[in-house]
Write an enzyme that holds these catalytic residues in place. Sequence first.
Site, PDB file in Angstrom:
ATOM      1  N   GLY A   1      -7.423 -29.001  27.841  1.00 33.24           N
ATOM      2  CA  GLY A   1      -5.970 -29.000  27.844  1.00 33.24           C
ATOM      3  C   GLY A   1      -5.348 -27.621  27.840  1.00 33.24           C
TER       4      GLY A   1
ATOM      5  N   THR B   1     -15.242 -25.464  33.961  1.00 38.61           N
ATOM      6  CA  THR B   1     -16.236 -24.404  33.779  1.00 38.61           C
ATOM      7  C   THR B   1     -17.230 -24.409  34.935  1.00 38.61           C
ATOM      8  OG1 THR B   1     -16.008 -24.362  31.387  1.00 38.61           O
ATOM      9  CG2 THR B   1     -18.093 -23.576  32.277  1.00 38.61           C
TER      10      THR B   1
ATOM     11  N   ASP C   1      -7.373 -43.210  27.834  1.00 39.88           N
ATOM     12  CA  ASP C   1      -8.207 -42.204  27.203  1.00 39.88           C
ATOM     13  C   ASP C   1      -8.572 -42.699  25.808  1.00 39.88           C
ATOM     14  OD1 ASP C   1      -9.398 -39.876  27.819  1.00 39.88           O
ATOM     15  OD2 ASP C   1      -7.709 -38.566  27.370  1.00 39.88           O
TER      16      ASP C   1
ATOM     17  N   SER D   1     -18.404 -40.249  24.797  1.00 39.57           N
ATOM     18  CA  SER D   1     -18.646 -39.507  26.034  1.00 39.57           C
ATOM     19  C   SER D   1     -19.098 -38.080  25.729  1.00 39.57           C
ATOM     20  CB  SER D   1     -17.352 -39.517  26.856  1.00 39.57           C
ATOM     21  OG  SER D   1     -17.421 -38.628  27.925  1.00 39.57           O
TER      22      SER D   1
ATOM     23  N   LYS E   1      -3.738 -30.918  25.003  1.00 36.47           N
ATOM     24  CA  LYS E   1      -3.986 -32.360  24.924  1.00 36.47           C
ATOM     25  C   LYS E   1      -3.522 -32.914  23.596  1.00 36.47           C
ATOM     26  CE  LYS E   1      -7.726 -33.485  28.060  1.00 36.47           C
ATOM     27  NZ  LYS E   1      -9.170 -33.634  28.183  1.00 36.47           N
TER      28      LYS E   1
END
Lengths: 501, 501
Positions: free
Chosen positions: B169, B204, B257, B265, B289
């Site tokens: 975020g 990334t 979400d 996850s 976020k």
Amino acid sequence: MIQAKVVLYAIETGKPIVVLNEDDIKEIGCHIGDRVFISTAEKSVTAIVDATTSFVNAGEIALFEDVSQSLGVNGGETVSIKPAGRPKSVEFIKKKLDGQKLGSDEIRSIVQDIVDNNLSDIELSSFVSGIYVNGYDMDEVVAMTNAMVETGEPIDFGPETVDKHCIGGVAGNRTTMIVVPIMGAAGLTCPKTSSRAITSPAGTADTMEVLAGVDFTTSELKELISRVKCCIVWGGSVNLAPADDKIIGAEYPLSLDPEGQVLASVMAKKKSVDADYLVIDIPVGKSAKIAEMSNANELARKFIELGKRLGIATECLITDGSSPIGRGIGPALESRDVLLALEGKGPIDLVNKSLDLAGCLFELSGKSHPGEGRRLAESILSSGKAREKMMEIIEAQGGNPKVRAADIAVGDKTYGIQSDLKGHVKFIDNKLISKVARAAGAPKDKEAGVYLHADVGDLVKKGDTLFTIYSKTEGKLSDAIAIAEKIRPIIVGGVVLDKIV
Amino acid sequence: MIQAKVVLYAIETGKPIVVLNEDDIKEIGCHIGDRVFISTAEKSVTAIVDATTSFVNAGEIALFEDVSQSLGVNGGETVSIKPAGRPKSVEFIKKKLDGQKLGSDEIRSIVQDIVDNNLSDIELSSFVSGIYVNGYDMDEVVAMTNAMVETGEPIDFGPETVDKHCIGGVAGNRTTMIVVPIMGAAGLTCPKTSSRAITSPAGTADTMEVLAGVDFTTSELKELISRVKCCIVWGGSVNLAPADDKIIGAEYPLSLDPEGQVLASVMAKKKSVDADYLVIDIPVGKSAKIAEMSNANELARKFIELGKRLGIATECLITDGSSPIGRGIGPALESRDVLLALEGKGPIDLVNKSLDLAGCLFELSGKSHPGEGRRLAESILSSGKAREKMMEIIEAQGGNPKVRAADIAVGDKTYGIQSDLKGHVKFIDNKLISKVARAAGAPKDKEAGVYLHADVGDLVKKGDTLFTIYSKTEGKLSDAIAIAEKIRPIIVGGVVLDKIV
């Protein structure tokens, strides 16, 4: 924005899906499941993106029938593709998942996108899950009903339009085909749309199809009613409330049956044909859809309130759904029961139930005084006028107006299942007997099914035939026999209800 | 059972879908969305039925790549088709929709069917909706984590394996590429898998890809770690926990979400690489976020408990996520920041945050005494050993081990957005600045993005450049400029917080 060459696949997908190479999806800056706006010089369309690394190269876009027709392309053309936002309705679907109440505009927006095939299976399924978990209040049910009607092709059939509905779960039970001609014989309008079987061995549309055509367009339906005032057609071919079928399709894989959606679904069909008076049959019984009286009562209250808000005078009859109604199960066998009833020789439970329903509609619509509806229905049936009206309907729908019960062909591969003890018939399980009829080939093989020789309460001897299986092929007959012998749909002499060990 | 001739379409659908003519579907006695069992003399497969009246004739079955390969058919063969039951997992999905707790075997069964592509979009979406509405308790999160690991290809990297994760975020924020080489330089194992951007201008993996390859298989990953002990690769190419991507794909269209699934996850990825020590970065800020400290605290507690139950010693750092970390936003610009940091000249906030994370991991893993982790990290960075390690990693992943920050190419179409007043920079919105970078072409165009010239708190004059937009094409540059001027991602001198009218 990117340009891509159209590769056409001659497949209809029912959804506006396009497939792009993963590289192009990145290039546009979108993601699988996002919308893109695709345009030629003349036309444009919004579609949902799927990705591949194999069968579509970078610089190409795979289109299927639905989208290619909207765009007017045949393959080889170059189209422009750029990201498009999510439909507003997706927000409202999320709102329902979040447990919030939806406004009527929000429901309308969802239903419009469902009808226009603008939602992916994932989005539609989320909506159905949201309704299932969080439900509707009565305002939402009213809004959903109206939205389904307004996004379809409702018809105005004028005053004195009556209708009936059964929430199902009882084998046989083909009352519609007796009630409708009684209504017609009394001069009432009854544009009845019925369903085909999904998991049962026969829907009313399948049974009627033994006698006449049932696939009519909206304009053909109007023409039918202007001529004979009554009909019994398949609801799937008239485009009355197309959202309904699509929602039901998404409910099916998990057998979701959210009550609010069921209420809206039933009433949208009635509102679409402009019904003024409606009777709803709610069968209650262990092997029916509804097992408890209290649930049936509650559902009835909701139908009546919903009817009030939609301008449809509605009454509900809670009926005995503990065992099948009539003797035949399967399209041909059920149509034979119906013709027998119209000829004055039908199964007593089927006749009685049909007269009760017809009587209720007569009283509700003011066609008879309170308490006199059933008598009126009975006189119409016994006078032969109901049969006469049915023959008119059959002729108008392209069938043989001289047909008699004895003319109905049934499967010539037959087998009788016998009782292995003496005793009273205690129970006939709707679901299990339906399973046997389906194994025999119904509803696809119209002549296949089951005929019950004994009703609940009858005394049978060891070796008496309980029911006969009818099939068109030896293969299906033996499948049905195997199932019948395994699941035993009829219980004789059972007194022990359960064994606690 | 019916026989049908195979018509092959060279399309991969990612689902075991077959298309039959409506007549054949009735003949089999099934319905759209049901499973059928399809067999040749040698092989068989279960698939989900879709219907058509157009492109598949009665007596034919349309197969796509996935199913035809499993069946080993090429078109023209005759196959047998009969109804098959629903997978057990569909029952468990319904159970979750009904608000019940799932057992670990039930969760495992769902995850296995997800990995094997046995569920339709409607079923998978119902599952995601069920988790979203009814949530998981901690037992279920543990079961989901384990199921995702066990249905993948977990790797045992031995003791002293460290890992980090950021819940995201924050724009820029490329700490991983600094922390990992510091870990490696200290002799710790760090098999870092990272994601690519979904809605952000760089993940990334995208940023690392500017310097080296990131697509490696599981066995290549093992080989990398055996050679250099550390890596920074794309998690999507190693098959660590394949259920995760499929679940995320079904969450995406509605931006669902569900917290329990996020926990599972994250931890499945760590468990799959056998992490022993883990630090999680939870940024908090208005445009991040997570906006509230209390929510961050609660999430941290859950990660720590989950870590305990999975045998991963976990600590969380709640960090300032109110504005971007580092100066570059977009793959190349971020990789330049990272190299600058490793060369001792990086943006101060990026360096500080990376050292804090590295220090935390050192203390957690026992590599340093409590309170001395950051100092150790700092000495490794300033000694040049972290840069040295990074060059080793880059070389092992196929990149140029001599690369310097000055070598990184950035987009040659540039434009500076200026301040229109004098004042302090009050706010840099993560989401809005990301939008500009995406409009400029990131992450697809690696050289595209935004470079921030001012940080929050800096005093700027009227006409000072706040940020520069980099793009590869004039078209995307002007798109990005238009968006930047409209949404104003950097606020200068703002004191009025809201206007109540």
